[in-house]
Structure formats: structure tokens, C-alpha cells
Design a protein around this motif. Structure first.
Motif, PDB file in Angstrom:
ATOM      1  N   ALA A  10       0.827  -1.204   0.000  1.00 43.51           N
ATOM      2  CA  ALA A  10       0.000   0.000   0.000  1.00 43.51           C
ATOM      3  C   ALA A  10       0.864   1.258   0.000  1.00 43.51           C
ATOM      4  O   ALA A  10       0.538   2.252  -0.656  1.00 43.51           O
ATOM      5  CB  ALA A  10      -0.928  -0.005   1.213  1.00 43.51           C
ATOM      6  N   HIS A  11       1.999   1.202   0.704  1.00 43.22           N
ATOM      7  CA  HIS A  11       2.911   2.352   0.721  1.00 43.22           C
ATOM      8  C   HIS A  11       3.491   2.602  -0.668  1.00 43.22           C
ATOM      9  O   HIS A  11       3.586   3.748  -1.118  1.00 43.22           O
ATOM     10  CB  HIS A  11       4.029   2.123   1.749  1.00 43.22           C
ATOM     11  N   GLU A  20       0.232  11.947  -0.337  1.00 42.54           N
ATOM     12  CA  GLU A  20       1.085  12.219   0.820  1.00 42.54           C
ATOM     13  C   GLU A  20       0.464  11.806   2.143  1.00 42.54           C
ATOM     14  O   GLU A  20       1.147  11.248   3.004  1.00 42.54           O
ATOM     15  CB  GLU A  20       1.482  13.692   0.867  1.00 42.54           C
ATOM     16  N   PHE A  21      -0.825  12.098   2.336  1.00 39.09           N
ATOM     17  CA  PHE A  21      -1.464  11.751   3.607  1.00 39.09           C
ATOM     18  C   PHE A  21      -1.381  10.250   3.859  1.00 39.09           C
ATOM     19  O   PHE A  21      -1.047   9.793   4.958  1.00 39.09           O
ATOM     20  CB  PHE A  21      -2.926  12.218   3.631  1.00 39.09           C
ATOM     21  N   LEU A  22      -1.667   9.470   2.831  1.00 42.33           N
ATOM     22  CA  LEU A  22      -1.618   8.017   2.960  1.00 42.33           C
ATOM     23  C   LEU A  22      -0.178   7.536   3.162  1.00 42.33           C
ATOM     24  O   LEU A  22       0.061   6.623   3.957  1.00 42.33           O
ATOM     25  CB  LEU A  22      -2.253   7.365   1.727  1.00 42.33           C
ATOM     26  N   GLN A  23       0.782   8.140   2.459  1.00 41.44           N
ATOM     27  CA  GLN A  23       2.188   7.775   2.627  1.00 41.44           C
ATOM     28  C   GLN A  23       2.615   7.912   4.076  1.00 41.44           C
ATOM     29  O   GLN A  23       3.229   7.012   4.648  1.00 41.44           O
ATOM     30  CB  GLN A  23       3.085   8.669   1.774  1.00 41.44           C
ATOM     31  N   VAL A  24       2.301   9.067   4.665  1.00 41.71           N
ATOM     32  CA  VAL A  24       2.717   9.355   6.034  1.00 41.71           C
ATOM     33  C   VAL A  24       2.084   8.369   7.012  1.00 41.71           C
ATOM     34  O   VAL A  24       2.756   7.834   7.896  1.00 41.71           O
ATOM     35  CB  VAL A  24       2.335  10.810   6.412  1.00 41.71           C
ATOM     36  N   THR A  25       0.807   8.135   6.848  1.00 38.10           N
ATOM     37  CA  THR A  25       0.102   7.194   7.727  1.00 38.10           C
ATOM     38  C   THR A  25       0.719   5.807   7.623  1.00 38.10           C
ATOM     39  O   THR A  25       0.956   5.137   8.637  1.00 38.10           O
ATOM     40  CB  THR A  25      -1.393   7.153   7.371  1.00 38.10           C
ATOM     41  N   LEU A  26       0.995   5.382   6.401  1.00 38.37           N
ATOM     42  CA  LEU A  26       1.561   4.049   6.198  1.00 38.37           C
ATOM     43  C   LEU A  26       2.993   3.949   6.712  1.00 38.37           C
ATOM     44  O   LEU A  26       3.386   2.917   7.257  1.00 38.37           O
ATOM     45  CB  LEU A  26       1.477   3.664   4.720  1.00 38.37           C
ATOM     46  N   ALA A  50      12.372   5.543   2.982  1.00 38.36           N
ATOM     47  CA  ALA A  50      11.016   6.079   2.812  1.00 38.36           C
ATOM     48  C   ALA A  50      11.046   7.597   2.780  1.00 38.36           C
ATOM     49  O   ALA A  50      11.771   8.238   3.533  1.00 38.36           O
ATOM     50  CB  ALA A  50      10.117   5.598   3.944  1.00 38.36           C
ATOM     51  N   ASN A  51      10.236   8.145   1.908  1.00 38.79           N
ATOM     52  CA  ASN A  51      10.101   9.596   1.823  1.00 38.79           C
ATOM     53  C   ASN A  51       9.029  10.028   2.816  1.00 38.79           C
ATOM     54  O   ASN A  51       7.890   9.584   2.724  1.00 38.79           O
ATOM     55  CB  ASN A  51       9.709   9.985   0.394  1.00 38.79           C
ATOM     56  N   PHE A  52       9.398  10.887   3.761  1.00 35.87           N
ATOM     57  CA  PHE A  52       8.414  11.399   4.716  1.00 35.87           C
ATOM     58  C   PHE A  52       8.105  12.828   4.312  1.00 35.87           C
ATOM     59  O   PHE A  52       8.929  13.723   4.493  1.00 35.87           O
ATOM     60  CB  PHE A  52       8.964  11.344   6.147  1.00 35.87           C
ATOM     61  N   PRO A  53       6.927  13.067   3.737  1.00 31.48           N
ATOM     62  CA  PRO A  53       6.581  14.411   3.258  1.00 31.48           C
ATOM     63  C   PRO A  53       6.647  15.458   4.366  1.00 31.48           C
ATOM     64  O   PRO A  53       6.403  15.168   5.530  1.00 31.48           O
ATOM     65  CB  PRO A  53       5.145  14.246   2.749  1.00 31.48           C
ATOM     66  N   GLU A  54       6.992  16.683   3.986  1.00 35.60           N
ATOM     67  CA  GLU A  54       7.158  17.755   4.965  1.00 35.60           C
ATOM     68  C   GLU A  54       5.840  18.299   5.480  1.00 35.60           C
ATOM     69  O   GLU A  54       5.714  18.630   6.640  1.00 35.60           O
ATOM     70  CB  GLU A  54       7.962  18.897   4.347  1.00 35.60           C
ATOM     71  N   HIS A  55       4.863  18.422   4.608  1.00 36.70           N
ATOM     72  CA  HIS A  55       3.598  19.052   4.981  1.00 36.70           C
ATOM     73  C   HIS A  55       2.596  17.977   5.396  1.00 36.70           C
ATOM     74  O   HIS A  55       1.789  17.527   4.590  1.00 36.70           O
ATOM     75  CB  HIS A  55       3.051  19.881   3.824  1.00 36.70           C
ATOM     76  N   VAL A  56       2.706  17.574   6.657  1.00 38.57           N
ATOM     77  CA  VAL A  56       1.836  16.521   7.172  1.00 38.57           C
ATOM     78  C   VAL A  56       1.153  17.009   8.442  1.00 38.57           C
ATOM     79  O   VAL A  56       1.527  18.037   9.007  1.00 38.57           O
ATOM     80  CB  VAL A  56       2.644  15.239   7.473  1.00 38.57           C
ATOM     81  N   SER A  57       0.176  16.244   8.892  1.00 40.98           N
ATOM     82  CA  SER A  57      -0.509  16.630  10.120  1.00 40.98           C
ATOM     83  C   SER A  57       0.457  16.535  11.297  1.00 40.98           C
ATOM     84  O   SER A  57       1.392  15.727  11.301  1.00 40.98           O
ATOM     85  CB  SER A  57      -1.726  15.738  10.360  1.00 40.98           C
ATOM     86  N   ASN A  58       0.217  17.353  12.277  1.00 40.22           N
ATOM     87  CA  ASN A  58       1.075  17.386  13.455  1.00 40.22           C
ATOM     88  C   ASN A  58       1.087  16.031  14.155  1.00 40.22           C
ATOM     89  O   ASN A  58       2.141  15.564  14.593  1.00 40.22           O
ATOM     90  CB  ASN A  58       0.609  18.487  14.410  1.00 40.22           C
ATOM     91  N   ASN A  59      -0.063  15.387  14.260  1.00 40.72           N
ATOM     92  CA  ASN A  59      -0.132  14.098  14.944  1.00 40.72           C
ATOM     93  C   ASN A  59       0.729  13.043  14.254  1.00 40.72           C
ATOM     94  O   ASN A  59       1.399  12.260  14.924  1.00 40.72           O
ATOM     95  CB  ASN A  59      -1.586  13.612  15.023  1.00 40.72           C
TER      96      ASN A  59
END
Length: 109
Positions: A10-11, A20-26, A50-59
Motif C-alpha cells: 500500500a505504501h 502524501e497523507f496516505l504515505q505518512v500514515t503508512l 522512505a520519503n516522509f513528506p514535509e507538509h503533514v498533520s502534526n499528529n
């Protein structure tokens, strides 16, 4: 862990679709899976690639910092672990998540 293969697939799909939202969660779910199975070396290798996007939710960012701090602490890289864990504490909600804050304090000390 049987579900890890599905999470990794899935990642890959989320990365290809630039979701991006799904990437970060995964990323956080995969790191959690590796940490729970004590596969710290695999977690570190995955996190490095893994690429961790910069603009993600704080949580999600707080979770990522926690898992990276935990990985570095187990690998005996205490200075980097401390940086990650203190950033996680700073960004964590102040009025909620007491159990999380206690866990991070224990790991950071």
C-alpha cells in the motif's frame, strides 16, 4: 507480521500516486509494525529509504518522531534519539495524550 507485506504494498502504491497523507500514515504504521516485532534494523532501513513528506498533520509528525527516537535509542544513538523524542514532546498536544507523553519521557530519560 502478515499485515506488514500489505502495508508495504500500500505504501508503494501511495508513493506512485503521490498521495502524501496516505504515505505518512503508512510509514508510521510500518515503523510501528517493525518496532513491535523488534525488527529495529529493518525499521531503520525502511525509514532511511522512505520519503516522509514535509507538509503533514502534526499528529503524524509526532508519531514519526517518536518511532525514530525509539529506533535510534535501541541502536544506541542516544543524541539523535534525544533530539527526536524532545521534538515529539514539543509538538505533542499539551492537554491530551498523557499516556503518550509519559511513554516519550520514559524513553527520553
Amino acid at each position: 507480521h502478515e499485515m506488514r507485506g500489505e502495508l508495504l504494498a500500500a505504501h508503494r502504491t501511495a508513493c506512485l500516486r503521490l498521495h502524501e497523507f496516505l504515505q505518512v500514515t503508512l510509514v508510521n504504521l510500518i515503523l510501528r509494525s517493525y518496532c513491535e516485532s523488534n525488527l529495529i534494523e529493518q525499521a531503520a532501513k525502511f525509514a532511511a529509504k522512505a520519503n516522509f513528506p514535509e507538509h503533514v498533520s502534526n499528529n503524524q509528525q509526532v508519531r514519526y518522531l517518536y518511532y525514530m527516537g525509539r529506533i535510534h535509542a535501541i541502536q544506541l544513538d542516544y543524541s539523535l534519539a534525544y533530539v527526536n523524542l524532545t521534538q515529539a514532546l514539543r509538538k505533542a498536544p499539551q492537554n491530551t495524550a498523557l499516556g503518550f507523553r509519559i511513554a516519550v519521557h520514559k524513553l527520553a530519560s
